[in-house]
Design an enzyme around this catalytic site. Sequence first.
Site, PDB file in Angstrom:
ATOM      1  CE  LYS A   1     -52.672  -1.804  10.990  1.00  0.00           C
ATOM      2  NZ  LYS A   1     -53.498  -0.619  10.837  1.00  0.00           N
TER       3      LYS A   1
ATOM      4  CE  LYS B   1     -53.198   3.952   4.316  1.00  0.00           C
ATOM      5  NZ  LYS B   1     -52.827   4.431   5.645  1.00  0.00           N
TER       6      LYS B   1
ATOM      7  CE  LYS C   1     -47.132   2.388  12.477  1.00  0.00           C
ATOM      8  NZ  LYS C   1     -47.671   3.693  12.129  1.00  0.00           N
TER       9      LYS C   1
HETATM   10  P1  ADP Z   1     -52.467   1.673   7.762  1.00  0.00           P
HETATM   11  O1  ADP Z   1     -52.051   0.843   8.942  1.00  0.00           O
HETATM   12  O2  ADP Z   1     -52.919   0.859   6.632  1.00  0.00           O
HETATM   13  O3  ADP Z   1     -51.412   2.681   7.389  1.00  0.00           O
HETATM   14  P2  ADP Z   1     -53.881   3.861   9.013  1.00  0.00           P
HETATM   15  O4  ADP Z   1     -53.017   3.788  10.227  1.00  0.00           O
HETATM   16  O5  ADP Z   1     -53.697   5.031   8.099  1.00  0.00           O
HETATM   17  O6  ADP Z   1     -53.749   2.493   8.190  1.00  0.00           O
HETATM   18  O7  ADP Z   1     -55.389   3.766   9.478  1.00  0.00           O
HETATM   19  C1  ADP Z   1     -56.458   4.383   8.789  1.00  0.00           C
HETATM   20  C2  ADP Z   1     -57.748   3.773   9.224  1.00  0.00           C
HETATM   21  O8  ADP Z   1     -57.862   2.469   8.691  1.00  0.00           O
HETATM   22  C3  ADP Z   1     -57.902   3.627  10.748  1.00  0.00           C
HETATM   23  O9  ADP Z   1     -59.230   3.942  11.112  1.00  0.00           O
HETATM   24  C4  ADP Z   1     -57.626   2.174  10.996  1.00  0.00           C
HETATM   25  O10 ADP Z   1     -58.319   1.701  12.132  1.00  0.00           O
HETATM   26  C5  ADP Z   1     -58.146   1.533   9.727  1.00  0.00           C
HETATM   27  N1  ADP Z   1     -57.424   0.303   9.440  1.00  0.00           N
HETATM   28  C6  ADP Z   1     -56.123   0.215   9.090  1.00  0.00           C
HETATM   29  N2  ADP Z   1     -55.777  -1.052   8.862  1.00  0.00           N
HETATM   30  C7  ADP Z   1     -56.894  -1.796   9.083  1.00  0.00           C
HETATM   31  C8  ADP Z   1     -57.181  -3.194   9.008  1.00  0.00           C
HETATM   32  N3  ADP Z   1     -56.257  -4.062   8.640  1.00  0.00           N
HETATM   33  N4  ADP Z   1     -58.439  -3.612   9.293  1.00  0.00           N
HETATM   34  C9  ADP Z   1     -59.387  -2.726   9.653  1.00  0.00           C
HETATM   35  N5  ADP Z   1     -59.184  -1.396   9.747  1.00  0.00           N
HETATM   36  C10 ADP Z   1     -57.957  -0.926   9.466  1.00  0.00           C
HETATM   37 NA    NA Z   2     -50.915   2.726  10.402  1.00  0.00          NA
END
Ligand code: ADP
Ligand code: NA
Length: 339
Positions: A204, A207, A121
């Site tokens: 991955k 969001k 990040k």
């Molecule tokens: P993002 O990266 O989409 O903002 P968050 O950091 O808010 O997601 O993570 C929220 C939850 O979703 C966490 O438990 C994280 O492990 C899971 N998560 C986020 N992206 C993925 C992904 N691409 N595959 C599986 N789990 C994910």
């Molecule tokens: Na995140």
Amino acid sequence: SNATIFSMIQPTGQFHLGNYLGAVRVWKDLCDLKSSNNKNDVKLLFGAADLHAITIPKPDAKSFKKTRLEAIASLLSIGIDPKKAIIFTQSGIKQHAELHWILSTFASMGTLNRMTQWKSKAATNDLNNVKLGLFSYPVLQAADILIYKATHVPVGDDQAQHLECTRTLAGLFNNCYKTNLFPLPKTMLAPTKKILSLSNVEKKMSKSDPNQNSLIYLNDPPESIQRKIKKAVTDSITDHFNYNPIERPGLSNLINMISGVQRKSIQDVEKDFSRFNNYRDLKSYIADILIEHLREPRENFNKLVGNPDFLESVIKNGVEAASEIAEKNIQEIKKTMGF
Ligand code: ADP
Ligand code: NA
């Protein structure tokens, strides 16, 4: 058992299939389990991590309020039940920030500097531009978990390293004050593999990805799902749709998605895929499965966002219940330290 199961998700945008399979559907399953086994001694706490959400470029106040409510609507839309789980927004419970400070005096710069999420990040060594809050994100995350003395944290595998950091900090505190105050929380990894971006398998699904074509949102309309799956990066082999994450990451990501959604083994999904001999037909089949699976959550979501007063009342109740636990625990923590 006296399990306390805790997890949060950032309200930084609509939830996507990775969030669903890696996190929030697991939370829903835990709610379902709680009713069927009548496990009233299991505490469930699920929140919107709105304090974490300001470590990236800040949303404007109005849209931040909206996204926060939508996050709660998304949790309810997939069947997470506020009668079984405490549903809250992190910013409503001031003890998270209070414990963050205490834990920051235990966290070494070296440990934080090794966090792969920080490295990806921050993506810069420009100390004038990277923020302290982003660097100490895993410390706040540790505080989030430990303020409830959580025993289990259901997350996707991108969060495994942060949870290791949480256990380290809990252990350092316990050793320092010769106490067992903090349980060392266990990582409950989701059964589904990490879901990758549809347009770049090096990343991955997230969001924070500005390319909307790389994500399937839980409330994407059917046409968007069709279009995005059609565009998803795959390969040119069409006679055999086999799972091979190294050599065929795009296809394997689609297999992981369908295996997760349908709760089928990889082998069974490969078998289902074997009757297709081109990506056009296969992808239309995949899109149909996703569209059908997400139909009910999408309809629920659209109803819920039309009722902000109800969503606010869910948050208010959850914040009250979470604050009660957090206040009891912060008092014990401060007493242990001699405050
Ligand atoms: P993002 O990266 O989409 O903002 P968050 O950091 O808010 O997601 O993570 C929220 C939850 O979703 C966490 O438990 C994280 O492990 C899971 N998560 C986020 N992206 C993925 C992904 N691409 N595959 C599986 N789990 C994910
Ligand atoms: Na995140």
